[in-house]
Design an enzyme around this catalytic site. Structure first.
Site, mmCIF file in Angstrom:
data_model
loop_
_atom_site.group_PDB
_atom_site.id
_atom_site.type_symbol
_atom_site.label_atom_id
_atom_site.label_comp_id
_atom_site.label_asym_id
_atom_site.label_seq_id
_atom_site.Cartn_x
_atom_site.Cartn_y
_atom_site.Cartn_z
ATOM 1 N N THR A 101 34.731 27.903 34.790
ATOM 2 C CA THR A 101 34.537 29.466 35.166
ATOM 3 C C THR A 101 35.452 30.192 34.750
ATOM 4 O O THR A 101 36.742 30.063 34.776
ATOM 5 C CB THR A 101 34.740 29.188 36.973
ATOM 6 O OG1 THR A 101 33.906 28.358 37.322
ATOM 7 C CG2 THR A 101 34.790 30.818 37.461
ATOM 8 N N LYS A 176 27.808 33.333 37.346
ATOM 9 C CA LYS A 176 28.745 32.322 38.223
ATOM 10 C C LYS A 176 29.762 32.837 39.121
ATOM 11 O O LYS A 176 29.894 32.561 40.303
ATOM 12 C CB LYS A 176 29.548 31.258 37.065
ATOM 13 C CG LYS A 176 30.617 30.356 37.770
ATOM 14 C CD LYS A 176 29.626 29.283 38.722
ATOM 15 C CE LYS A 176 30.772 28.566 39.421
ATOM 16 N NZ LYS A 176 31.706 27.503 38.580
#
Length: 296
Positions: A101, A176
């Protein structure tokens, strides 16, 4: 080496990365791991034929496709740009797939550096939990050139159940952050409500049942339910520190795009407070107890 299979390099064999690595080996790909103190135990991977090396540059010298599964943007940048980093050993045509991430603006810069070094890049962050990682049932959100995405699909399907092509480089990481903002935001609201319910004398099972049968039902509630009812945090093995990090990345993205982030700011502060007050690696469900016991 297995004939006809790319050699896969894996940097980041933590809770999520270990499941990815296990499924890659299970599907017959030769695997090279970066030896790192943050790895989960890798004995089973080594017994299955994986090798381990001491630096990202060594991973790059041996692998055709390299998967990154590290904590966040600072770690990705260190893996790429450190003196013995990935770019020092990258060979022409090597594919770098970032499953971490990360802040999308950094992703775009990293992709450019990989391309300038002769490599190719996909951002392919994941959703779901370590359980699904071990089962090969992650969700992937992929950004990059579609032709490269299609070429890498057989590998991605080794460890993912649902794979979504989102758009150009950086799109996977943008999606995301949007996903995590919504999912973690829902968890934060439920945790705060559960703490309030505890103080107000509402039975935990009654709270959960009413939410589940009404507007509060959903994945976030089901993951928090075991902790709210019995103190079992196994439903959401995601740390408060990572939740704080992800919300910070989301607000950074929102600021860079000029988007409103008023609610996100509040949720980020809640996770910041929880991460500060909790022991390292405390999982998100414990936010319920931290808030219920808050003396301020």
């Amino acid at each position: 080496m297995t004939i006809g299979k790319d050699t896969i390099g894996m940097i980041g064999v933590g809770l999520m990365g270990h499941g990815i690595a296990s499924n890659i080996v299970k599907h017959g790909y030769p695997l090279v791991l970066l030896d790192h103190p943050g790895n989960q135990p890798v004995d089973s991977l080594l017994a299955a034929g994986a090798a381990k090396v001491a630096s990202p540059a060594q991973v790059a010298r041996q692998a055709n496709i390299i998967i990154l599964c590290v904590t966040g943007t600072p770690q990705v940048e260190d893996v790429l740009f450190s003196p013995n980093g990935l770019l020092q050993g990258l060979r022409p045509g090597t594919v770098v797939i970032d499953c971490s991430t990360a802040i999308p603006s950094s992703t775009v810069r990293i992709a450019q550096a990989v391309t300038e070094a002769g490599g190719q890049f996909l951002d392919a962050p994941m959703t779901r939990t370590p359980k699904e990682a071990a089962e090969g049932r992650l969700n992937l959100l992929v950004g990059g050139e579609r032709e490269l995405f299609e070429r890498c699909q057989p590998l991605l399907r080794c460890y993912a159940e649902n794979i979504t092509y989102v758009g150009p480089i950086g799109s996977g990481h943008r999606m995301k952050l949007l996903h995590n903002y919504v999912s973690l935001g829902c968890a934060a609201v439920i945790a705060e409500a559960a703490a309030c319910a505890q103080r107000a004398g509402i039975d935990a099972s009654v709270l959960v049942d009413v939410l589940a049968n009404g507007g509060g039902g959903g994945v976030a509630l089901e993951r928090l339910r075991p902790f709210i009812q019995s103190g079992d945090d196994s439903g959401l093995r995601f740390s408060l520190s990572n939740a704080h990090k992800d919300l910070g990345y989301y607000t950074t993205m929102a600021e860079e795009t000029g988007a409103t982030h008023i609610a996100a700011d509040g949720i980020e502060q809640l996770f910041k407070r929880g991460a500060k007050e909790a022991a390292p690696n405390t999982t998100l469900p414990h936010l319920v107890a931290l808030l219920a016991n808050d003396k301020t």
